[in-house]
Design a protein around this motif. Structure first.
Motif, mmCIF file in Angstrom:
data_model
loop_
_atom_site.group_PDB
_atom_site.id
_atom_site.type_symbol
_atom_site.label_atom_id
_atom_site.label_comp_id
_atom_site.label_asym_id
_atom_site.label_seq_id
_atom_site.Cartn_x
_atom_site.Cartn_y
_atom_site.Cartn_z
ATOM 1 N N CYS A 1 -6.872 -2.136 -1.248
ATOM 2 C CA CYS A 1 -7.154 -3.499 -0.663
ATOM 3 C C CYS A 1 -8.171 -3.772 -0.044
ATOM 4 O O CYS A 1 -8.626 -4.816 -0.206
ATOM 5 N N SER A 2 -9.105 -2.921 0.788
ATOM 6 C CA SER A 2 -10.322 -3.312 1.232
ATOM 7 C C SER A 2 -11.227 -3.687 0.048
ATOM 8 O O SER A 2 -12.165 -4.512 0.332
ATOM 9 N N ASP B 1 -10.113 -7.473 -1.348
ATOM 10 C CA ASP B 1 -10.335 -8.074 -0.398
ATOM 11 C C ASP B 1 -11.750 -8.922 -0.655
ATOM 12 O O ASP B 1 -11.904 -10.026 -0.148
ATOM 13 N N TYR C 1 -1.150 -3.653 6.136
ATOM 14 C CA TYR C 1 -1.244 -4.946 6.799
ATOM 15 C C TYR C 1 -0.160 -5.240 7.918
ATOM 16 O O TYR C 1 -0.624 -6.079 8.582
#
Length: 218
Positions: free
Chosen positions: A11-12, A15, A44
């Motif tokens: 995710c990081s 992004d 999240y």
């Protein structure tokens, strides 16, 4: 799903290499109900503190609780019931938790008290096929977007439940050892790959490719 060109979906990381095209293309898929795995939900939406039962005795049987009627839901997959929630909705959409029959009675009681729907199916792990049947029959869900992570994507793939793959290939490379891939966690090393039929390719955002495939299970 958004992935770097080496197929990683941390995710990081994604992004940093993608923008609003994720939400713009998701809207075009016309999937009012969406599903995410435990790791993505924890990152999240869920509280950071896990649920810890004082009595971990498992329910040991199928269980379904529908707290509210809606034309769309946000679905969480959390095998052992570890996630705690700040509300019964995510961005105004009612939450449904899918767990296994290994979940504790205390966890289900907590969900009921919070007004959160749940589906408990599968003795050792979640029976995804049975869970999808309940989502359809009890909750009226006919079209579902599976938004990851990699292990839940792999679980749906292994269960033959994916009709279409919608991939945003973002302009970036991860390359770090051990990062989760777009589809991951399938332990059957003799499993044949799932063939795909290309439906469309479109350039979106700042150098991102939106690729759509239909699945062709062998």
């Amino acid at each position: 799903m958004v992935a770097s060109i080496d197929g990683r979906i941390d995710c990081s990381m994604v992004d940093k290499i993608s923008g609003d095209e994720y939400y713009e293309t998701l809207d075009k898929l016309d999937c009012p109900t969406q599903l995410e795995g435990r790791v993505t939900m924890e990152h999240y939406n869920a509280r950071k503190e896990p649920f810890i039962a004082t009595d971990p005795t498992s329910v040991g049987e199928r269980s379904v609780y529908k707290a509210v009627d809606s034309d769309k839901y946000m679905v969480s997959v959390d095998t052992h019931g570890r996630l705690c929630w700040p509300a019964a909705e995510i961005d105004g959409v009612p939450l449904v938790c899918i767990v296994s029959e290994q979940v504790s009675q205390e966890y289900l009681e907590m969900l009921r008290n919070e007004g959160i729907s749940y589906i408990g199916v599968g003795r050792e792990s979640i029976d995804l096929s049975a869970a999808m049947e309940v989502l359809c029959s009890d909750f009226g869900v006919e079209r579902l977007a599976v938004l990851g992570g990699g292990h839940i994507n792999g679980g749906f793939l292994a269960s033959g439940l994916i009709d279409e793959v919608s991939l945003l290939l973002a302009p970036g490379i991860d390359g770090r050892k051990g990062q989760t891939a777009l589809f991951d966690g399938i332990s059957n090393m003799d499993r044949m790959p799932v063939k795909l039929s290309l439906e469309s390719v479109e350039a979106v955002g700042n150098g991102t490719l939106w690729i759509r495939y239909k699945t062709d299970y062998i």
